[in-house]
Write an enzyme that holds these catalytic residues in place. Sequence first.
Site, mmCIF file in Angstrom:
data_model
loop_
_atom_site.group_PDB
_atom_site.id
_atom_site.type_symbol
_atom_site.label_atom_id
_atom_site.label_comp_id
_atom_site.label_asym_id
_atom_site.label_seq_id
_atom_site.Cartn_x
_atom_site.Cartn_y
_atom_site.Cartn_z
ATOM 1 N N HIS A 127 0.792 -1.419 -0.116
ATOM 2 C CA HIS A 127 0.055 -0.128 -0.019
ATOM 3 C C HIS A 127 0.886 1.171 0.055
ATOM 4 O O HIS A 127 0.380 2.239 -0.211
ATOM 5 C CB HIS A 127 -0.880 -0.051 1.232
ATOM 6 C CG HIS A 127 -2.051 -1.055 1.183
ATOM 7 N ND1 HIS A 127 -2.995 -1.302 0.054
ATOM 8 C CD2 HIS A 127 -2.363 -2.057 2.198
ATOM 9 C CE1 HIS A 127 -3.817 -2.223 0.443
ATOM 10 N NE2 HIS A 127 -3.349 -2.585 1.526
ATOM 11 N N ASP A 164 -2.628 -10.621 -2.355
ATOM 12 C CA ASP A 164 -3.146 -9.933 -1.363
ATOM 13 C C ASP A 164 -4.425 -9.710 -1.658
ATOM 14 O O ASP A 164 -5.038 -9.563 -2.582
ATOM 15 C CB ASP A 164 -2.275 -8.897 -0.834
ATOM 16 C CG ASP A 164 -2.785 -8.506 0.580
ATOM 17 O OD1 ASP A 164 -2.169 -8.820 1.735
ATOM 18 O OD2 ASP A 164 -3.920 -7.573 0.829
ATOM 19 N N HIS A 166 -6.332 -7.128 -0.616
ATOM 20 C CA HIS A 166 -6.439 -5.716 -0.840
ATOM 21 C C HIS A 166 -5.609 -5.458 -2.189
ATOM 22 O O HIS A 166 -4.630 -5.778 -2.574
ATOM 23 C CB HIS A 166 -5.778 -5.153 0.375
ATOM 24 C CG HIS A 166 -6.621 -5.338 1.642
ATOM 25 N ND1 HIS A 166 -5.954 -6.524 2.632
ATOM 26 C CD2 HIS A 166 -7.874 -4.881 1.950
ATOM 27 C CE1 HIS A 166 -7.035 -6.377 3.449
ATOM 28 N NE2 HIS A 166 -7.903 -5.613 3.305
ATOM 29 N N ASP A 245 -4.735 -12.866 3.291
ATOM 30 C CA ASP A 245 -6.000 -12.593 3.604
ATOM 31 C C ASP A 245 -6.790 -12.827 2.947
ATOM 32 O O ASP A 245 -8.263 -12.206 3.245
ATOM 33 C CB ASP A 245 -5.769 -10.955 4.285
ATOM 34 C CG ASP A 245 -4.945 -10.082 3.142
ATOM 35 O OD1 ASP A 245 -4.707 -10.516 2.050
ATOM 36 O OD2 ASP A 245 -4.665 -9.128 3.495
HETATM 37 ZN ZN LIG Z 1 -4.199 -7.226 2.673
#
Ligand SMILES: [Zn+2]
Length: 308
Positions: A127, A164, A166, A245
Amino acid sequence: MSTTALVSHRDCWLHSMGAMHPEAPERLSVIHDALVGLGLDALLDTYDAPLAEPAQLYRAHSPAYVDDLFEIAPEQGFLRLDPDTAMGVHTLRAALRAAGAGILATELVLDERVTNAFCAVRPPGHHAERLRAMGFCFFNNIAVAARHALDARGLERVAIIDIDVHHGNGTENIFAADPRVLMLSFFQHPLYPYCGFRPVASHLHNTPVPTGTKGERIRALVEEQWIPLLAEHRPQMLFISAGFDAHREDDMASLGLVDADYVWITERLRDYADAHFQGRIVSMLEGGYNLPVLSRCVVAHIRALAEL
Ligand SMILES: [Zn+2]
């Protein structure tokens, strides 16, 4: 059989963003305990991560941003950089080790001292954008490693695969104007960081998937889209942003992957790397917050990389 490096550092265990924060030191201790408990650590080439140098970080971040983190690092307490992301006393050193791990892993793989490598590090990185920390991330570890391969070691094309749950907005941000890097990812949508669903560039392929998506859909994505895109791009090395995740037991999101899906994805990518670029893979830990699931899936991922 592959030789696999495990790159980590105890400094990465010291970084804490508070007792209740899900991106917790225990994420690394459960992985360590699982590897030791199974005797796998003895079968891997283990390395201590070095501290990344500022010049190496400047390849993915602006010098002003990097220098600023050194300036503002607190000597006590926490300094909040966004609602989820805080610097503590040990954060800068952990972040430098995490980025340094990817650089060392890239060197080990390119020097053919190992076939591939997994970096058990935190804070995670995907991120973190060129100009800002966010979402538990300070330096974009995978981007620093990929740029090291390109700019310090002279590779011409690499691929980053982000599994991931996200969206890796930081990686997208850093490579938006760098077509040497093919980025392939899936992510739950809508979900934090609430972007990535609009195409940015023809070398960035980020696939949003809805809540409840299961492994079969992701396996089909890998086989039908990612493998042909890899064949077209002809990368010389693969980097994996390895978040766990998207697992159905991880409460941070709502996808339906199971342990066997991570094994399948890893084996498919390893087979592709073996067939086309001497197996060169550097995989770096990103998310994964259910501790038993995280340790199980990281062990399965490492086993698949190492063919153990
Ligand atoms: Zn994540």
